[in-house]
Scaffold this motif. Structure first.
Motif, PDB file in Angstrom:
ATOM      1  N   LEU A  70       0.844  -0.828  -0.186  1.00 28.49           N
ATOM      2  CA  LEU A  70       0.042   0.186  -0.009  1.00 28.49           C
ATOM      3  C   LEU A  70       0.993   1.389   0.072  1.00 28.49           C
ATOM      4  O   LEU A  70       1.454   1.301   0.820  1.00 28.49           O
ATOM      5  N   PRO A  71       0.939   2.039  -1.540  1.00 28.90           N
ATOM      6  CA  PRO A  71       1.537   3.206  -1.269  1.00 28.90           C
ATOM      7  C   PRO A  71       1.700   4.696   0.540  1.00 28.90           C
ATOM      8  O   PRO A  71       0.521   4.163   1.131  1.00 28.90           O
ATOM      9  N   GLU A  72       2.629   4.479   0.753  1.00 31.12           N
ATOM     10  CA  GLU A  72       2.714   5.205   1.995  1.00 31.12           C
ATOM     11  C   GLU A  72       1.340   6.768   1.690  1.00 31.12           C
ATOM     12  O   GLU A  72       0.804   7.043   2.969  1.00 31.12           O
ATOM     13  N   ASN A  73       1.545   7.601   1.437  1.00 30.84           N
ATOM     14  CA  ASN A  73      -0.016   8.554   0.655  1.00 30.84           C
ATOM     15  C   ASN A  73      -1.797   7.195   1.086  1.00 30.84           C
ATOM     16  O   ASN A  73      -2.010   8.892   1.404  1.00 30.84           O
ATOM     17  N   ARG A  74      -1.563   6.182   0.818  1.00 28.10           N
ATOM     18  CA  ARG A  74      -2.539   5.943   1.049  1.00 28.10           C
ATOM     19  C   ARG A  74      -2.720   4.935   1.969  1.00 28.10           C
ATOM     20  O   ARG A  74      -3.751   4.680   2.748  1.00 28.10           O
ATOM     21  N   ARG A  75      -2.066   5.503   3.067  1.00 25.40           N
ATOM     22  CA  ARG A  75      -1.945   4.752   4.353  1.00 25.40           C
ATOM     23  C   ARG A  75      -2.528   5.905   5.577  1.00 25.40           C
ATOM     24  O   ARG A  75      -2.185   5.843   6.275  1.00 25.40           O
ATOM     25  N   TYR A  76      -3.890   6.296   5.324  1.00 26.05           N
ATOM     26  CA  TYR A  76      -4.423   7.411   5.708  1.00 26.05           C
ATOM     27  C   TYR A  76      -6.264   6.974   6.099  1.00 26.05           C
ATOM     28  O   TYR A  76      -6.566   6.353   5.373  1.00 26.05           O
ATOM     29  N   CYS A  77      -6.205   7.293   7.206  1.00 25.45           N
ATOM     30  CA  CYS A  77      -7.878   6.957   7.099  1.00 25.45           C
ATOM     31  C   CYS A  77      -8.388   8.122   8.195  1.00 25.45           C
ATOM     32  O   CYS A  77      -7.826   8.829   8.417  1.00 25.45           O
ATOM     33  N   ARG A  78      -9.953   8.251   8.331  1.00 23.11           N
ATOM     34  CA  ARG A  78     -10.453   9.657   8.955  1.00 23.11           C
ATOM     35  C   ARG A  78     -10.321   8.910  11.048  1.00 23.11           C
ATOM     36  O   ARG A  78      -9.834   7.808  11.147  1.00 23.11           O
ATOM     37  N   PRO A  79     -10.712  10.058  11.854  1.00 24.08           N
ATOM     38  CA  PRO A  79      -9.889  10.276  13.244  1.00 24.08           C
ATOM     39  C   PRO A  79     -11.014   8.760  13.331  1.00 24.08           C
ATOM     40  O   PRO A  79     -10.594   8.160  14.661  1.00 24.08           O
ATOM     41  N   TRP A  80     -11.963   8.816  13.198  1.00 20.79           N
ATOM     42  CA  TRP A  80     -12.511   7.717  13.905  1.00 20.79           C
ATOM     43  C   TRP A  80     -12.443   6.712  13.660  1.00 20.79           C
ATOM     44  O   TRP A  80     -12.767   5.349  14.007  1.00 20.79           O
ATOM     45  N   THR A  81     -11.647   5.801  11.706  1.00 20.30           N
ATOM     46  CA  THR A  81     -11.943   4.881  11.519  1.00 20.30           C
ATOM     47  C   THR A  81     -10.532   4.914  12.429  1.00 20.30           C
ATOM     48  O   THR A  81     -10.603   3.447  12.439  1.00 20.30           O
ATOM     49  N   GLU A 102      -4.345  -7.170   9.816  1.00 21.49           N
ATOM     50  CA  GLU A 102      -3.382  -6.083   8.814  1.00 21.49           C
ATOM     51  C   GLU A 102      -4.882  -5.406   8.043  1.00 21.49           C
ATOM     52  O   GLU A 102      -5.540  -6.171   7.548  1.00 21.49           O
ATOM     53  N   VAL A 103      -4.234  -3.960   7.630  1.00 21.59           N
ATOM     54  CA  VAL A 103      -5.043  -3.664   6.159  1.00 21.59           C
ATOM     55  C   VAL A 103      -4.050  -3.768   5.128  1.00 21.59           C
ATOM     56  O   VAL A 103      -3.057  -3.144   5.522  1.00 21.59           O
ATOM     57  N   THR A 104      -4.866  -3.630   4.497  1.00 19.02           N
ATOM     58  CA  THR A 104      -4.694  -4.251   3.083  1.00 19.02           C
ATOM     59  C   THR A 104      -4.977  -2.852   2.122  1.00 19.02           C
ATOM     60  O   THR A 104      -4.452  -2.147   1.089  1.00 19.02           O
ATOM     61  N   SER A 105      -6.173  -1.736   2.781  1.00 21.47           N
ATOM     62  CA  SER A 105      -6.612  -0.692   1.628  1.00 21.47           C
ATOM     63  C   SER A 105      -6.728   0.260   2.747  1.00 21.47           C
ATOM     64  O   SER A 105      -7.925  -0.129   3.578  1.00 21.47           O
ATOM     65  N   ALA A 106      -7.111   1.323   2.789  1.00 21.36           N
ATOM     66  CA  ALA A 106      -7.395   2.528   3.260  1.00 21.36           C
ATOM     67  C   ALA A 106      -7.839   3.441   2.419  1.00 21.36           C
ATOM     68  O   ALA A 106      -8.745   3.224   1.218  1.00 21.36           O
ATOM     69  N   VAL A 107      -7.236   4.877   2.637  1.00 26.62           N
ATOM     70  CA  VAL A 107      -7.941   5.741   1.484  1.00 26.62           C
ATOM     71  C   VAL A 107      -8.084   5.896   0.365  1.00 26.62           C
ATOM     72  O   VAL A 107      -6.651   4.943   0.046  1.00 26.62           O
ATOM     73  N   ARG A 108      -8.649   5.876  -1.091  1.00 25.77           N
ATOM     74  CA  ARG A 108      -8.294   6.081  -2.119  1.00 25.77           C
ATOM     75  C   ARG A 108      -8.781   7.565  -2.766  1.00 25.77           C
ATOM     76  O   ARG A 108      -9.564   8.289  -2.113  1.00 25.77           O
ATOM     77  N   HIS A 134     -14.340   4.349   0.049  1.00 24.59           N
ATOM     78  CA  HIS A 134     -13.088   4.424   0.025  1.00 24.59           C
ATOM     79  C   HIS A 134     -12.665   5.936  -0.166  1.00 24.59           C
ATOM     80  O   HIS A 134     -11.697   6.214   0.729  1.00 24.59           O
ATOM     81  N   LEU A 135     -13.594   6.022  -0.939  1.00 22.29           N
ATOM     82  CA  LEU A 135     -12.819   7.512  -1.665  1.00 22.29           C
ATOM     83  C   LEU A 135     -12.614   8.936  -0.556  1.00 22.29           C
ATOM     84  O   LEU A 135     -12.593   9.511  -0.371  1.00 22.29           O
ATOM     85  N   THR A 136     -14.199   7.994   0.857  1.00 23.58           N
ATOM     86  CA  THR A 136     -14.110   9.306   1.682  1.00 23.58           C
ATOM     87  C   THR A 136     -12.825   9.130   2.568  1.00 23.58           C
ATOM     88  O   THR A 136     -12.725  10.541   3.437  1.00 23.58           O
ATOM     89  N   GLY A 137     -12.260   8.736   2.817  1.00 26.73           N
ATOM     90  CA  GLY A 137     -11.212   7.920   3.613  1.00 26.73           C
ATOM     91  C   GLY A 137     -12.160   7.069   5.141  1.00 26.73           C
ATOM     92  O   GLY A 137     -11.303   6.633   5.953  1.00 26.73           O
ATOM     93  N   GLY A 138     -13.033   7.299   5.136  1.00 27.05           N
ATOM     94  CA  GLY A 138     -13.713   6.691   6.179  1.00 27.05           C
ATOM     95  C   GLY A 138     -13.766   4.819   6.462  1.00 27.05           C
ATOM     96  O   GLY A 138     -13.953   4.148   7.429  1.00 27.05           O
ATOM     97  N   THR A 139     -13.258   4.034   5.339  1.00 26.61           N
ATOM     98  CA  THR A 139     -12.949   2.935   4.815  1.00 26.61           C
ATOM     99  C   THR A 139     -11.984   2.642   4.908  1.00 26.61           C
ATOM    100  O   THR A 139     -10.984   2.871   4.441  1.00 26.61           O
ATOM    101  N   ILE A 140     -11.728   0.821   5.655  1.00 26.10           N
ATOM    102  CA  ILE A 140     -10.512   0.065   5.658  1.00 26.10           C
ATOM    103  C   ILE A 140     -10.365  -1.027   5.159  1.00 26.10           C
ATOM    104  O   ILE A 140     -11.616  -1.782   5.525  1.00 26.10           O
TER     105      ILE A 140
END
Length: 218
Positions: A70-81, A102-108, A134-140
């Motif tokens: 997972l690219p470094e800039n996509r290892r992010y999510c919303r604070p509540w997530t 293991e988280v395999t996907s986060a923000v897109r 995933h496009l909102t950052g709330g999903t993993i």
């Protein structure tokens, strides 16, 4: 002979897979809109949101890793997530010492999702009422690979009550073999750690597990 009833009873305590649906995907998009979340357009938009703190790093720990692909800039999510992931990893580690989530996907981004659609026909849309949450950052996504059947059963029991409370939506994907989980702002409304850990297969009585399944309604 005497061990057979024990094995059957143990199997009954594990909920079936949490399968997704068109209606669930629509609901995830509706909830994101209700939470005031916009879809992240491209890498520039993503970096801006990271800089302003509306997206935070996936909370990596000894109990929770991020897939190295997972690219470094996509290892992010919303604070509540992120809070949800911390709680889940802590509960999982307490029950299965030494095992890692293991988280395999986060923000897109919308830009990335459109490219993904060109090479993967099974990928969710980038637009409309069934766009990838995933496009909102709330999903993993959390990998099922590497988890034992007991761990997968425990995960289902931990997640179902939160979904019933309207704090998350969860689907199990089978091509990528993961738990797809959309977490909503309401998850952090309570300051207490979530109670669902107490419904793990190891602790739940058969009646309690049956009640969970009946209430889930999938």
């Amino acid at each position: 002979m005497s061990s057979e009833p024990v094995l059957l009873r143990a199997r009954l305590n594990i909920p079936p897979p949490l399968r997704g649906s068109h209606e669930s995907l629509v609901h995830q998009n509706e909830m994101a809109e209700a939470d005031g979340l916009e879809r992240i357009l491209d890498d520039a938009d993503l970096e801006d949101r990271i800089a302003h703190g509306s997206l935070v790093p996936v909370p990596v720990s000894a109990a929770l890793h991020v897939n190295t692909d997972l690219p470094e800039n996509r290892r992010y999510c919303r604070p509540w997530t992120a809070k949800f992931l911390t709680d889940l990893a802590r509960a999982h580690s307490a029950r299965f010492a030494g095992s890692v989530i293991e988280v395999t996907s986060a923000v897109r981004t919308v830009e990335y999702q459109r490219r993904l659609r060109m090479i993967n026909g099974n990928a969710a849309a980038a637009d409309g009422d069934i766009a990838s949450p995933h496009l909102t950052g709330g999903t993993i996504d959390i990998a099922k690979q590497g988890l034992s059947s007991k761990e997968i059963g425990w995960m289902r029991c931990w997640l179902i009550p939160l979904e019933q409370q309207g704090k998350i939506d969860v689907e199990e994907e089978f091509r990528q073999s993961c738990f797809h989980i959309s977490v909503y702002k309401s998850y952090t409304e309570s300051n207490e750690a979530p109670a669902p850990g107490s419904t793990s297969p190891a602790k739940a009585a058969p009646l309690a597990s049956a009640s969970i399944l009946a209430g889930h309604g999938r």
